[in-house]
Motif scaffolding. Structure first.
Motif, PDB file in Angstrom:
ATOM      1  N   GLY A  23      50.075  39.752  29.789  1.00 57.95           N
ATOM      2  CA  GLY A  23      49.985  41.136  29.319  1.00 57.95           C
ATOM      3  C   GLY A  23      49.174  42.037  30.234  1.00 57.95           C
ATOM      4  N   PHE A  24      49.237  41.812  31.532  1.00 59.81           N
ATOM      5  CA  PHE A  24      48.455  42.606  32.487  1.00 59.81           C
ATOM      6  C   PHE A  24      49.193  43.892  32.858  1.00 59.81           C
ATOM      7  CE2 PHE A  24      45.958  38.849  34.576  1.00 59.81           C
ATOM      8  CZ  PHE A  24      45.277  38.656  33.385  1.00 59.81           C
ATOM      9  N   THR A  25      48.450  44.999  32.920  1.00 60.33           N
ATOM     10  CA  THR A  25      48.992  46.263  33.417  1.00 60.33           C
ATOM     11  C   THR A  25      48.862  46.303  34.946  1.00 60.33           C
ATOM     12  OG1 THR A  25      46.865  47.399  33.278  1.00 60.33           O
ATOM     13  CG2 THR A  25      48.281  47.436  31.309  1.00 60.33           C
ATOM     14  N   ALA A  26      49.477  47.324  35.550  1.00 63.65           N
ATOM     15  CA  ALA A  26      49.353  47.484  37.000  1.00 63.65           C
ATOM     16  C   ALA A  26      47.901  47.732  37.399  1.00 63.65           C
ATOM     17  CB  ALA A  26      50.244  48.638  37.476  1.00 63.65           C
ATOM     18  N   SER A  27      47.153  48.440  36.559  1.00 59.67           N
ATOM     19  CA  SER A  27      45.740  48.704  36.852  1.00 59.67           C
ATOM     20  C   SER A  27      44.930  47.414  36.867  1.00 59.67           C
ATOM     21  CB  SER A  27      45.145  49.677  35.826  1.00 59.67           C
ATOM     22  OG  SER A  27      45.752  50.942  35.920  1.00 59.67           O
ATOM     23  N   ILE A  28      45.188  46.532  35.900  1.00 57.53           N
ATOM     24  CA  ILE A  28      44.479  45.244  35.841  1.00 57.53           C
ATOM     25  C   ILE A  28      44.799  44.420  37.083  1.00 57.53           C
ATOM     26  CG2 ILE A  28      44.360  43.022  34.633  1.00 57.53           C
ATOM     27  CD1 ILE A  28      44.715  44.557  32.009  1.00 57.53           C
ATOM     28  N   LEU A  29      46.082  44.383  37.453  1.00 60.77           N
ATOM     29  CA  LEU A  29      46.486  43.608  38.630  1.00 60.77           C
ATOM     30  C   LEU A  29      45.874  44.182  39.901  1.00 60.77           C
ATOM     31  CD1 LEU A  29      50.232  42.995  37.759  1.00 60.77           C
ATOM     32  CD2 LEU A  29      48.459  41.246  37.955  1.00 60.77           C
ATOM     33  N   GLY A  30      45.901  45.508  40.041  1.00 62.30           N
ATOM     34  CA  GLY A  30      45.345  46.139  41.228  1.00 62.30           C
ATOM     35  C   GLY A  30      43.851  45.936  41.344  1.00 62.30           C
ATOM     36  N   PHE A  31      43.135  46.078  40.224  1.00 67.00           N
ATOM     37  CA  PHE A  31      41.687  45.888  40.238  1.00 67.00           C
ATOM     38  C   PHE A  31      41.337  44.423  40.490  1.00 67.00           C
ATOM     39  CE2 PHE A  31      37.533  45.128  38.289  1.00 67.00           C
ATOM     40  CZ  PHE A  31      36.789  46.140  38.866  1.00 67.00           C
ATOM     41  N   GLY A  32      42.050  43.521  39.837  1.00 69.79           N
ATOM     42  CA  GLY A  32      41.787  42.095  40.018  1.00 69.79           C
ATOM     43  C   GLY A  32      42.086  41.629  41.426  1.00 69.79           C
ATOM     44  N   ALA A  33      43.187  42.143  42.005  1.00 65.18           N
ATOM     45  CA  ALA A  33      43.515  41.786  43.384  1.00 65.18           C
ATOM     46  C   ALA A  33      42.447  42.310  44.333  1.00 65.18           C
ATOM     47  CB  ALA A  33      44.882  42.366  43.761  1.00 65.18           C
ATOM     48  N   GLY A  34      41.956  43.513  44.059  1.00 64.83           N
ATOM     49  CA  GLY A  34      40.984  44.126  44.953  1.00 64.83           C
ATOM     50  C   GLY A  34      39.568  43.626  44.798  1.00 64.83           C
ATOM     51  N   ILE A  35      39.197  43.138  43.608  1.00 62.72           N
ATOM     52  CA  ILE A  35      37.808  42.717  43.386  1.00 62.72           C
ATOM     53  C   ILE A  35      37.442  41.517  44.269  1.00 62.72           C
ATOM     54  CG2 ILE A  35      38.122  41.030  41.509  1.00 62.72           C
ATOM     55  CD1 ILE A  35      35.757  42.376  40.092  1.00 62.72           C
ATOM     56  N   PHE A  36      38.451  40.834  44.761  1.00 58.30           N
ATOM     57  CA  PHE A  36      38.237  39.788  45.764  1.00 58.30           C
ATOM     58  C   PHE A  36      37.332  40.304  46.876  1.00 58.30           C
ATOM     59  CE2 PHE A  36      39.397  38.301  49.975  1.00 58.30           C
ATOM     60  CZ  PHE A  36      39.484  36.921  49.862  1.00 58.30           C
ATOM     61  N   PHE A  37      37.553  41.538  47.305  1.00 56.61           N
ATOM     62  CA  PHE A  37      36.834  42.089  48.447  1.00 56.61           C
ATOM     63  C   PHE A  37      35.413  42.529  48.114  1.00 56.61           C
ATOM     64  CE2 PHE A  37      41.326  42.459  49.440  1.00 56.61           C
ATOM     65  CZ  PHE A  37      41.352  41.802  50.655  1.00 56.61           C
ATOM     66  N   LEU A  38      35.102  42.686  46.837  1.00 55.40           N
ATOM     67  CA  LEU A  38      33.713  42.959  46.476  1.00 55.40           C
ATOM     68  C   LEU A  38      32.869  41.702  46.692  1.00 55.40           C
ATOM     69  CD1 LEU A  38      34.039  45.159  43.256  1.00 55.40           C
ATOM     70  CD2 LEU A  38      33.749  45.873  45.642  1.00 55.40           C
ATOM     71  N   GLY A  39      33.400  40.553  46.271  1.00 56.24           N
ATOM     72  CA  GLY A  39      32.711  39.290  46.535  1.00 56.24           C
ATOM     73  C   GLY A  39      32.608  39.036  48.029  1.00 56.24           C
ATOM     74  N   TYR A  40      33.676  39.353  48.736  1.00 60.42           N
ATOM     75  CA  TYR A  40      33.717  39.224  50.192  1.00 60.42           C
ATOM     76  C   TYR A  40      32.628  40.086  50.827  1.00 60.42           C
ATOM     77  CZ  TYR A  40      36.794  37.846  54.108  1.00 60.42           C
ATOM     78  OH  TYR A  40      37.351  37.256  55.209  1.00 60.42           O
ATOM     79  N   PHE A  41      32.519  41.332  50.358  1.00 63.76           N
ATOM     80  CA  PHE A  41      31.564  42.298  50.899  1.00 63.76           C
ATOM     81  C   PHE A  41      30.116  41.831  50.732  1.00 63.76           C
ATOM     82  CE2 PHE A  41      28.726  45.864  49.809  1.00 63.76           C
ATOM     83  CZ  PHE A  41      28.694  46.519  51.031  1.00 63.76           C
ATOM     84  N   LEU A  42      29.796  41.339  49.551  1.00 63.81           N
ATOM     85  CA  LEU A  42      28.416  40.978  49.240  1.00 63.81           C
ATOM     86  C   LEU A  42      27.927  39.756  50.019  1.00 63.81           C
ATOM     87  CD1 LEU A  42      28.451  41.548  45.379  1.00 63.81           C
ATOM     88  CD2 LEU A  42      27.333  42.977  47.103  1.00 63.81           C
ATOM     89  N   PHE A  43      28.814  38.835  50.328  1.00 62.44           N
ATOM     90  CA  PHE A  43      28.379  37.564  50.901  1.00 62.44           C
ATOM     91  C   PHE A  43      28.807  37.340  52.352  1.00 62.44           C
ATOM     92  CE2 PHE A  43      28.009  36.958  46.379  1.00 62.44           C
ATOM     93  CZ  PHE A  43      26.858  36.193  46.248  1.00 62.44           C
ATOM     94  N   GLU A  44      29.502  38.303  52.941  1.00 65.22           N
ATOM     95  CA  GLU A  44      30.050  38.052  54.272  1.00 65.22           C
ATOM     96  C   GLU A  44      28.982  38.030  55.367  1.00 65.22           C
ATOM     97  OE1 GLU A  44      34.260  38.696  56.103  1.00 65.22           O
ATOM     98  OE2 GLU A  44      33.377  40.571  55.445  1.00 65.22           O
ATOM     99  N   VAL A  45      28.080  39.010  55.367  1.00 63.77           N
ATOM    100  CA  VAL A  45      27.044  39.038  56.402  1.00 63.77           C
ATOM    101  C   VAL A  45      26.149  37.792  56.329  1.00 63.77           C
ATOM    102  CG1 VAL A  45      25.018  40.261  57.278  1.00 63.77           C
ATOM    103  CG2 VAL A  45      27.078  41.547  56.668  1.00 63.77           C
TER     104      VAL A  45
END
Length: 433
Positions: free
Chosen positions: A47-69
């Motif tokens: 039951g996911f909307t496009a907004s849920i899918l877009g946010f969930g797909a993108g939140i990957f990069f928040l974790g990436y951002f915080l721990f990459e350096v």
């Protein structure tokens, strides 16, 4: 004689390193963007909307951002062999765990953790290549490495589509089988990395003594040419204005790349074709872009020019997105997506050749990671905005124009960065004739 040693050495390290890291990145990219195919059936099951899918797909990069350096600093200290192995095993386990999400919350958590696990892989490999290849050869090598991303789309699209057909086997949905099966190679290759990868040229027993000596001396001489007081500290790598400018440029290219990786299958699906047809059509643009990327990067190396190779490629991708937003035909859409793929793919190798031209040591580790972590937030902004616009308007058009605008910004910033740098060099020459 030196030319003979150079050719032999570069040929040997290229064959030893590049095909292997291409395989690693291919697996990483598939695990990163296969959510685009999973969403074809997953959104209905959960039951996911496009907004849920877009946010969930993108939140990957928040974790990436915080721990990459931090991840890249650790890699610089402990070596690529141990750290890349750790990264791959961890992300493989979490990527497989995506098969068991049951709600938007668990979806967000798992995508965030996947970003945390994978943080440091891409910039770690870019840093690793700077240990082994002289700057004049780097764009071509990076192009071969980064060709794994479009190749992953070309190979992964029909595979992912086929795995969706496993729906119902052993009580699992097709998207669950897709996540489980496509995660397995990362764990296996993580173990292989530990035994196969060599941290530094000094430890390369697989090189002949004269080849190893030439490579070590060449890389030491190259690093010695960089101003130690200015370029080696961690703080300099984080705060260097050119690093921040390149991060902003990379933001636009990442928004374009992950718009393609995550949303292209669903954009094609809206034309009313089957999932398998989506997989086959989605494989066409990246096949073309691989050839274009390699030729473009070789030209960049041959001419020793980076700025216009980045700027023109970004502009090309922006034009392709604008065409994709306005077309309603299958042929027009695939042609437009091909233009976008070519532009995005061609921009990245010359762009990634820029930071290691003025950074080395710890500054290179932090600078590269900073560019990638900030820049990859575009991988959050692009997909998330497209999902939100799709829910608000019922169309992908507005979101595609938004990402095109980001790529135009990348084009302008690249030219400004080059112009200001040339002015600084001219001023220095006048001051110190």
């Amino acid at each position: 004689m030196d030319m003979d040693i150079e050719k032999r050495t570069l040929r040997r390290i290229t064959w030893r390193i590049v095909p292997f890291i291409m395989i690693l990145y291919l697996i990483a990219y598939i695990d990163r963007v296969n959510i685009g195919f999973a969403a074809i059936t997953m959104k209905e099951d959960l039951g996911f909307t496009a907004s849920i899918l877009g946010f969930g797909a993108g939140i990957f990069f928040l974790g990436y951002f915080l721990f990459e350096v931090p991840s890249n600093i650790i890699l610089h200290k402990v070596g690529a062999r141990i750290w890349i192995a750790r990264v791959m095993v961890t992300w493989g386990i979490i990527a497989g765990g995506m098969a068991f999400v049951e709600s938007s919350t668990s979806f967000y958590v798992m995508r965030f953790l996947l970003g945390v696990a994978e943080a440091g892989f891409f910039p770690g490999i870019i840093l690793y290549l700077s240990y082994w290849f002289p700057a004049r050869n780097r764009a071509g090598v990076i192009a071969l490495f980064m060709a794994a991303a479009p190749i992953a789309t070309a190979i992964g699209s029909p595979i992912s589509a086929a795995l969706l057909e496993m729906h119902g086997i052993m009580g699992l949905a097709g998207w669950q089988w897709m996540f489980l099966i496509e995660a397995f190679p990362a764990v296996i290759l993580g173990v292989v990395v530990f035994f196969y990868m060599t941290d530094r040229p000094e430890k390369a027993t697989w090189l002949k003594p004269d080849e190893r000596e030439w490579l070590v001396k060449t890389m030491q001489a190259e690093n010695a040419e960089k101003d130690h007081s200015q370029h080696h500290s961690i703080i300099r790598g984080l705060a260097n204005p050119r690093v921040l400018a390149l991060a902003t440029v990379y933001f636009g290219t990442s928004a374009g790349l992950y718009t393609l990786g995550i949303w292209a299958p669903q954009i094609i699906k809206e034309l009313g074709v089957s999932s398998m047809t989506v997989g086959l059509l989605n494989a066409i643009p990246p096949i073309v872009s691989v050839v274009a990327m390699i030729l473009w990067s070789r030209h960049s190396d041959k001419t020793n020019e980076r700025t216009w190779h980045v700027a023109l490629a970004c502009l090309t991708a922006a034009v392709g997105l604008a065409i994709a937003a306005g077309t309603g035909s299958m042929f027009g859409l695939i042609a437009a997506l091909t233009i976008v793929n070519v532009g995005i793919s061609c921009s990245k190798p010359p762009l990634w050749s820029m930071p290691t031209m003025f950074l080395s040591g710890a500054a290179a580790a932090t600078g590269i990671a900073t560019i990638n972590s900030i820049g990859n937030l575009g991988g959050f902004a692009g997909p998330a905005m497209i999902g939100w616009v799709k829910d608000q308007t019922g169309s992908f058009t507005g979101g595609l124009y938004f990402v095109a605008g980001l790529l135009i910004l990348s084009t302008v910033l690249t030219l400004i960065l080059s112009f200001t740098q040339k002015n600084k060099v001219s001023a220095a020459e006048l001051t110190n004739p």
